[in-house]
Design a protein around this motif. Structure first.
Motif, short mmCIF file in Angstrom:
data_model
loop_
_atom_site.label_atom_id
_atom_site.label_comp_id
_atom_site.label_asym_id
_atom_site.label_seq_id
_atom_site.Cartn_x
_atom_site.Cartn_y
_atom_site.Cartn_z
N THR A 1 -3.61 1.52 6.56
CA THR A 1 -3.00 1.62 5.23
C THR A 1 -4.04 2.04 4.21
O THR A 1 -5.23 1.74 4.35
N THR A 2 -3.59 2.72 3.17
CA THR A 2 -4.49 3.17 2.11
C THR A 2 -3.68 3.52 0.86
O THR A 2 -2.49 3.83 0.95
N GLY A 3 -4.36 3.48 -0.27
CA GLY A 3 -3.76 3.95 -1.50
C GLY A 3 -4.16 5.36 -1.86
O GLY A 3 -3.73 5.90 -2.89
N ALA B 1 -4.14 -4.05 1.40
CA ALA B 1 -4.12 -3.42 0.07
C ALA B 1 -5.31 -3.91 -0.76
O ALA B 1 -5.26 -3.88 -1.98
N ALA C 1 0.86 -1.19 0.00
CA ALA C 1 0.00 0.00 0.00
C ALA C 1 0.89 1.24 0.00
O ALA C 1 1.93 1.26 0.67
N PRO C 2 0.51 2.28 -0.71
CA PRO C 2 1.37 3.46 -0.77
C PRO C 2 1.54 4.20 0.55
O PRO C 2 2.57 4.84 0.77
#
Length: 440
Positions: free
Chosen positions: A214-216, A189, A67-68
């Motif tokens: 986490t997230t994109g 992700a 994930a970014p």
């Protein structure tokens, strides 16, 4: 085979075998001790420092899950609440979640003044059923909280398609699923945003409490960081300006916790592989015992094996007349006497929890009292598969997390086989229990 321990026979799992070396969790090494001391010596204790342990953990976890962006927070419950806030879930909106789960996700929704809406689970995977989820969507639904219960990813493609079709936010609750994969991608992700717990009992622990999000979505991540610390924007700043852009509290994780978890993360894959071998060996032996139904993992995903839940089938044990709950209660007593620490996990579906039946304790009945919010009472009977799973299943927790647990799990398998061999005695005890309950 010797007699059951609960009737005076020898234990299958000697107490001395279940040592800290074999079943203790987390495994604390000199690496964790040195990392914590380094933080104490550095004087850099919080996420306010822009190049410390917290930021390093965030980078490493984001890279691991694919994930970014990642934000480290104070615990897993706060992770869910902040994810809901950053995703823009409105007061009075409905958040869909499974009826079989820990209460944290539902509490997080309530704290954001969102209404938890429960859906039934699949009886094999124990995760939320996509069709039941679809049937629960209303015009007020804004999010799906997909709980990867026990470490098995949900049917994410179906939930992703439903979320896209209806314009819903898809949130992963991966508190028990560190390192698990779904169709080649890791949890964290798979949705719009994902949350993890770092509680000391989790597969990726800290020395107490912690959480990861986490997230994109770069904008959602920026909002997460604001909600983590009083609504302040600290990205790229050398010093705080104490300007709060949104009303928010304090959900920071400490650098000590982050340093501890970074050491655990360095060994996560090693431990995961050892756990998979040990658990598969145990489950392989359970599969040879008709009536003891071990958990399974679909071929398109991997299981983190945070918790092992197995069900009891009276018919397959050649006693179809037995009440599942009575059989489960007697099996629990027998296995614990043999030295296997099985227990129930979640004795009630979430909609039957006293807190949700009374709706007490949060501002006098909110969010259900908000104008237009769904105020219908929760009915446990609307979740028959969840009720059945709770009634006839037991779980094994924590012992199998330690990578050195293989020898202990082999003895646990001996205990299951021993109890299975004495299934007629179990049936007689279960009938006697039923009879006593009927008289009372």
């Amino acid at each position: 085979m010797s007699g059951l321990a609960m009737f005076g026979g020898p234990r299958a799992v000697p107490a001395e075998l279940a040592s800290e070396e074999h079943v203790g969790w987390p495994v604390v090494t000199d690496a964790e001790r040195a990392a914590v001391v380094d933080v104490l010596d550095s004087g850099r204790f919080t996420s306010n420092q822009q190049a410390g342990e917290v930021q390093a953990l965030e980078r490493e976890w984001a890279e691991y899950v694919g994930a970014p962006h990642c934000a480290a927070v104070v615990n897993g419950t706060a992770a869910i609440e902040l994810a809901l806030a950053a995703a823009g879930i409105e007061a009075g909106a409905e958040v869909l979640m499974p009826a079989l789960s820990f209460i944290a996700g539902a509490v997080a929704a309530v704290h954001r003044l969102a209404v938890p809406v429960f859906v039934d689970v699949d009886p094999v995977t124990f995760t939320m059923d996509p069709e039941a989820t679809r049937a629960a969507v209303t015009p007020r639904t804004q999010a799906i909280l997909a709980v990867h219960l026990h470490g098995l990813p949900c049917e994410m493609d179906a939930l992703r398609a439903l979320a896209a079709e209806r314009g819903l936010v898809l949130i992963e609750d991966a508190a028990q699923a560190h390192g698990a994969t779904y169709r080649g991608r890791r949890t964290g992700a798979l949705g719009d945003v994902a949350t993890f717990s770092l509680n000391v009992v989790k597969n990726l622990p800290t020395c107490g409490e912690g959480g990861l999000v986490t997230t994109g979505d770069a904008d959602l991540h920026r909002r997460l960081l604001r909600y983590r610390q009083f609504g302040e924007d600290l990205q790229g700043r050398r010093r705080r300006d104490y300007l709060s852009h949104v009303l928010a509290g304090n959900a920071k994780i400490s650098a000590v916790q982050a340093a501890f978890t970074r050491c655990q993360l360095a060994r996560l894959e090693e431990y995961r592989r050892a756990r998979e071998r040990n658990v598969e060996s145990l489950l392989g032996r359970l599969r040879e015992l008709p009536g003891f139904v071990p958990p399974s993992c679909p071929p398109d995903r991997t299981h983190a094996w945070h918790i092992i839940r197995f069900r009891l089938d009276p018919a397959a044990l050649d006693h179809p007349d037995l009440a599942p709950g009575a059989l489960r209660a007697v099996a629990e007593r027998a296995l614990r006497a043999e030295g296997v620490p099985v227990m129930r996990y979640q004795t009630l579906p979430l909609p039957e929890q006293p807190a949700f039946r009374s709706r007490d304790g949060f501002a006098g009945g909110y969010p259900w009292r908000l104008p237009g919010a769904c105020s219908a009472p929760y009915r446990p009977e609307d979740y028959p598969r969840t009720l059945a799973v709770i009634e006839d299943s037991l779980t094994l927790q924590r012992w199998h997390l330690n990578p050195a647990a293989g020898s202990v799990l082999r003895r646990c398998a001996d205990a299951f086989e021993k109890v299975w061999e004495h299934r007629d005695e179990l049936a007689a005890a279960a009938r006697a229990m039923d009879d006593r309950q009927a008289i009372s």
